[in-house]
Write a protein that holds these residues in place. Sequence first.
Motif, mmCIF file in Angstrom:
data_model
loop_
_atom_site.group_PDB
_atom_site.id
_atom_site.type_symbol
_atom_site.label_atom_id
_atom_site.label_comp_id
_atom_site.label_asym_id
_atom_site.label_seq_id
_atom_site.Cartn_x
_atom_site.Cartn_y
_atom_site.Cartn_z
ATOM 1 N N LEU A 15 -21.878 4.817 6.631
ATOM 2 C CA LEU A 15 -20.451 4.333 6.508
ATOM 3 C C LEU A 15 -20.178 3.597 5.146
ATOM 4 N N PRO B 35 -8.184 7.717 13.002
ATOM 5 C CA PRO B 35 -9.276 6.563 12.771
ATOM 6 C C PRO B 35 -10.532 7.047 13.257
ATOM 7 N N HIS C 37 0.795 -1.049 -0.005
ATOM 8 C CA HIS C 37 0.067 0.060 -0.166
ATOM 9 C C HIS C 37 0.849 1.098 -0.131
ATOM 10 N N TYR D 146 -5.367 -1.234 8.920
ATOM 11 C CA TYR D 146 -5.905 -0.114 9.471
ATOM 12 C C TYR D 146 -7.570 -0.069 9.149
ATOM 13 N N TYR D 147 -7.832 -0.452 8.080
ATOM 14 C CA TYR D 147 -9.287 -0.443 7.535
ATOM 15 C C TYR D 147 -10.188 -1.555 8.409
ATOM 16 N N ALA E 262 -16.607 10.357 7.566
ATOM 17 C CA ALA E 262 -17.239 9.218 6.752
ATOM 18 C C ALA E 262 -18.857 9.346 7.180
ATOM 19 N N LEU E 263 -19.170 9.626 8.532
ATOM 20 C CA LEU E 263 -20.553 9.604 9.088
ATOM 21 C C LEU E 263 -21.124 11.031 8.473
ATOM 22 N N LEU F 79 -13.524 7.830 10.402
ATOM 23 C CA LEU F 79 -14.941 7.241 10.702
ATOM 24 C C LEU F 79 -16.066 8.670 10.947
ATOM 25 N N PHE G 290 -15.559 0.376 15.032
ATOM 26 C CA PHE G 290 -17.055 0.722 14.916
ATOM 27 C C PHE G 290 -17.918 -0.213 15.487
ATOM 28 N N ALA H 252 -4.553 0.375 3.401
ATOM 29 C CA ALA H 252 -3.740 -0.574 4.349
ATOM 30 C C ALA H 252 -4.870 -1.373 5.116
ATOM 31 N N LEU I 259 -15.570 4.389 2.736
ATOM 32 C CA LEU I 259 -15.151 3.114 3.680
ATOM 33 C C LEU I 259 -15.798 1.840 3.245
ATOM 34 N N TRP J 33 -13.854 -1.493 2.519
ATOM 35 C CA TRP J 33 -14.004 -2.656 3.691
ATOM 36 C C TRP J 33 -14.223 -3.899 2.498
ATOM 37 N N LEU K 100 -10.735 -0.032 11.675
ATOM 38 C CA LEU K 100 -11.734 0.807 11.515
ATOM 39 C C LEU K 100 -12.969 -0.041 11.741
#
Lengths: 304, 613, 387
Positions: free
Chosen positions: B486, A121, A75, B514-515, A128-129, A125, B522, B511, B491, B495, B518
């Motif tokens: 989401l 992070p 990545h 990392y995801y 995104a929300l 999130l 959540f 990455a 995301l 995902w 996440l």
Amino acid sequence: MSDAILTATGITRRFGGITAVDGVDLHVAEGEFLSVIGPNGAGKTTLFNLISGQDRMDGGKVTLEGRDITNLSPHKMAEIGVARTFQHGRVFGNLTVMDNVLIGCHVRLKAARSRVPVIGPVLELGKALIQPRAVREEEEAMREEARAIIATFGERLAPRIDNPTYSLSYANRRRVEIARALALHPRILILDEPTAGMNESETAEMQEIIAGLKASGRTILLIEHKLNMVMQLSDRVMAMDDGKVISHGTPTEVRNDPKVIEAYLGHSSIGGARPAARDSAEPQEIITVGPAQGRIGRTGGAEA
Amino acid sequence: MESLSSLMAMPWLDYSISGLVIGSIYALMAVGLALIFGVANLINFAHGAVFTVGAYIGWTCLVGIGLPLGVTIVVVAAVSGAAGALIEWLAIRPLNRQSRIAPLLATIGVALVLDQIIHIVFSPTPRALSANIPDWRLQIGNGTIGAIDITIALTAILSAAALYAFLFRTKLGMAVRATAQDDDAAKQMGVNINAVNMTVFGIAGALGGIAGLLVGLYYNSIDPNASFQMMLKGMVAIVIGGMANVPGAIGGGLILGLIESWGIGLFGASYRNLFAFVVLLVMLLFRPNGIFSRGKERPAEPMTGTFVTQTKAVTLPKPLIWVLIGIAVILPMANMPYITQVMTNAYLYGLAALALTLVSGTVGLVSIGHAALVAIGAYASALLTTKGLPVSLGIVIGGAAAALLGTALAYPAFRLRGHYVAIGTLALGEIVSLVILNWEGVTNGALGVFAIPPLEIFGFPLYGTKASYWFVLALMLLMAGLQVRLLKSHLGRTWKAIREDTVAAETYGVASNYYKGLAFGFAGFTAGIAGAVTAHQWSFINYDSFNLLFSVLILTMAILGGLGNVSGAILGAILVAALPEMFRTLAEYRMLFYGAALIILIRFRPQGLLGSG
Amino acid sequence: MDDFRERAALSRRAFGSLALWAMIAAAAPLAAQTSGEPVYIGVSGPVTGPHAQYGAQWKQGFDLALEKINADGGIDGRPLDYIFEDSQNDPRQTIAIAQKFIADQKIAVEVGDFSSTSSMAASPLYQRGRLVQFGFTNSHPDFTKTGDYMWSNNVPQSEEQPLVARHVVEDLGMKKIALLYLNSDWGKTSKDLFAEAATGLGAEIVAEEAYLGDEKDFRATLVRAREAAPDGFVLVSYYNDAALIVRQIRDLGIDLPIYAAGANSPEFVSLAGEAGNGVHTVMNFAPMSPRPVVQDFVAAFEAEYGTAPSHFSAMAYDTFNLLAAAMRQYGTGREDIKDGLGKISGLESVIFPEVAFDPGTRRISSPAVTELVVQDGGYLPYSGPGQ
Ligand SMILES: Nc1ncnc2c1ncn2[C@@H]1O[C@H](COP(=O)(O)OP(=O)(O)O)[C@@H](O)[C@H]1O
Ligand SMILES: [Mg+2]
């Protein structure tokens, strides 16, 4: 050599007893088109895996614009602009064509992603929300661009933009892969047998697209078996056998090199046959190698 | 120095003998599991139930009818072998071309049904199982060995020899081995895969049944509830030995027995399962091919990317969703507190299922340890609020604790794939539960947490059934709404890309760890608040409040609804919570019907009711 | 003897229902004594799931009690009946059942659930719903603390364990005790109370080993305990664990005296087999007690089910009789029962020679225990050392 943006020296990779890549040197200049040819099992894919970070080399060094990128994780390679397609095609089957291409845009997302340590992070999130305006606009821009990239494949992909890619034909999935790679805005584009398993007219179409990419000034590394195509597209050609570079030069030089001819004759075929349909349970398969000879062959597409 | 000499002075020989005894029982279980994993790529959760069937058939022959032991062994092998074959034919074969998760769930359904049949036919009370074996004993070390031990060892060795002869000396056995190596190649060579699968399930069933009989004889006790625990130990054993490696399974069983026994010697019996599961995790992370394989590399994981079937999810029309929400909102007005409570439970399940469907469906990390997240949330909030923290704050902290701790715990498992994730998370779930039990200073150990304050929001208590119903409903809808948002953002596709092909996703700059983190974060938050709310509703929780069964139940919901599908998770939760209530009038036949309903649903809708999202 | 019992158990179900029919037929003329709407007890307990065995034992006790109560005229002429809701011992289901019972005005009093996890989850509901939750298997020390609607006739371990400790230390002469206990609320509480009382009497706990409920193999634990050189074993275990441990103690060639809590269940005797001989235990419920109440119960139970009653069946039987007594004396309203339970006194039951609740703790006070030894498939009263 001094204008090379990518330089690899002494690249070596061993698998148990065999040395799949054995001290290979390679360099590409900005805007150059370099092809790598060689019989099946020569080590081409392994070489590209090492350069683009899918596999870790046992020895050697890779630099991009002078920066050492040896054994960087995949990545991170993507972040610095190395994009590659896979020999056997690896699209995300349950994602739509659009989403596949948008994954290609992932490294360029600025507003949506967050690089702040620790609370990063939570921020990502949160954004995104909440979908703040910057994020929405960025997403819209990316979609716009993705549509444009998809449009370069003409009527092949555009009408299927919202279809999941598992429903596409084999050739179309290869196109999606290239579209996804382009969406990354790569500094270097690595194509591993982009026409493998395509029929003649599909190959011609693909060649045209690649020629277009070359014309737009991209730096391209190509693995290909179809020598006609290699001859027409390449600035330079490198031939490999048994993990070593056996010839190197202009397309004509390499084609007429007796060592190359011998290498190809020594092996029964020039390969590149469409892989047989089988399950992905190859015993030797590991995460770092292109999986699933035939992940693609398995789910026959519904359309032409 | 002193501690070293006291270590040396421990009776290691005695510990080792006791370890080998229990280890050989694990090995018996493991052989069948390994055989099945080899040809069918499936962890057969019904294997434990076949073990119990064997024990009870054995009881019927020995005690009920009074047959001699030799005849009994043959009858047990025949009946449980037939049961194994039947499982393959009824529950596994129809799902052949489906995602790998469907047969897994089918085996859970079968296990439920078989266990219930045993309960109904033989009553759930443990009973004595003795054969007329001479009662002499031989002193070895500080322990003794008796005729019974020798009989058991002999039977086990004979079964292993018979298996070996079958695999290496018969044509069908060769087909089995070929299929285990490469089922496609075997198919192309003209091997009848169905016959091979059925044979293997039959053999595994016979071995499992004999194991049940022998274990029953050994302990002079058979118990219809022992099956799941036994199956788990067999599973740990095959992970140690290398999933599909049959001799490895035997070695794995013995090693597990030894490790447990030595561990008990050092730390005590309360830690036995803790050892088993820590060993499991360590093996998965560092030697995923088992300790007998030379290579370090993980084997090809046949399930990558195929856990979720390729289907289009059913999208419920917006108006319908609003109508359903409307009905849910006015439901308590009907003044049926029982229904209200059942639905409140269903929504709490729904919250947990939402979380699970995100990590297992959307990201593809199938988890059988989900209860751990819920338990962490419940304990965090319970412990803090009993010390005076306001409840609404406790719930949020419970969510945050589950998010953080859950992600940190699961992080090492992120590099696992497919079945390995499922097994690894199962181990994690058990470890969390055992730590809660053993960490008395913080968690109050076996006594649990009592007098947890009731639900309230910002000081307004939610005593009534209706009030807490609305609160939980609102919470679930809120979290579902957030999850949908989401999934629509970058995301969601990121995902799913990880789920479909992690390598390709990484190549495009994702990455993945990392995801995954996440998603776990959540999901952990959602699961954690589900746990916290539950704790405040019950006022009492202990280490067993959120157990493995709960994890399996939540997974059932997520799969039933369609992995990754948000409305599917809620639908699944409502069904799973409500079905047993609907079958309530059936009394002891209730779980039987539930298991059957589960099998039928998977049979006809393996991708889940609403399809995978 | 063992074989007979096993075979009888196989057909227990069939036998039970036959007996029930016979009974109904026989009771027909008597049934005229009760009439009108029955008084209902709501039972929340496991009928399916891993704890179903206990629910099954409860039912035997309940049915036997109802037979007797209704033959005696029910509750002031109204028949007594019960509604058994299967909770699987799952707290999610016990709270739903609680809602059902609270809303159902037919239900006069609730009984159950089995474990503290599931019972105590429902306690706040019963407390707020003002319906008595009578937990007859709930030994958790906090069970009755949720509120004044939680009652229990389960023997409080705080009273029982000192008696056990005295028996073990003084009668059986154990001075260096190896203690194995089930790591549950009951096991932990009992173990702590026992250890405290035993050390108070001058004994020493030389090994203390917790184990999990689904444990089958105790050899490693026993080797560990043996290392501490004890002069006796005390097992805080249920009958099935107790049987496994006792057999394995003897298999290891350890010949020390054993006291086992779970040995007081008839199932222990058949599960432990030979190895059970000489194991000491105490019982709240002593089937050989000469008290007529006990003898009638044991005889009726064996006639009906073909087996000796277990502790749980006896508890279940006692519970219904106790509730019936309270209802007869103080009324069938929910509040009447709650108040009545506090006032009951002098009632003789199968387990307790005299039942009375401590209104403060809502538990039974001053229980008595009978000391027993397992011998040849049955029990003998303990009759001094050297036995
Ligand atoms: N993961 C692996 N494990 C073991 N051997 C491998 C692996 N990947 C490639 N090889 C071996 O390395 C050699 C080069 O393979 P590859 O790079 O795929 O060749 P090409 O792409 O030129 O056809 C082959 O002999 C192949 O079998
Ligand atoms: Mg290649």
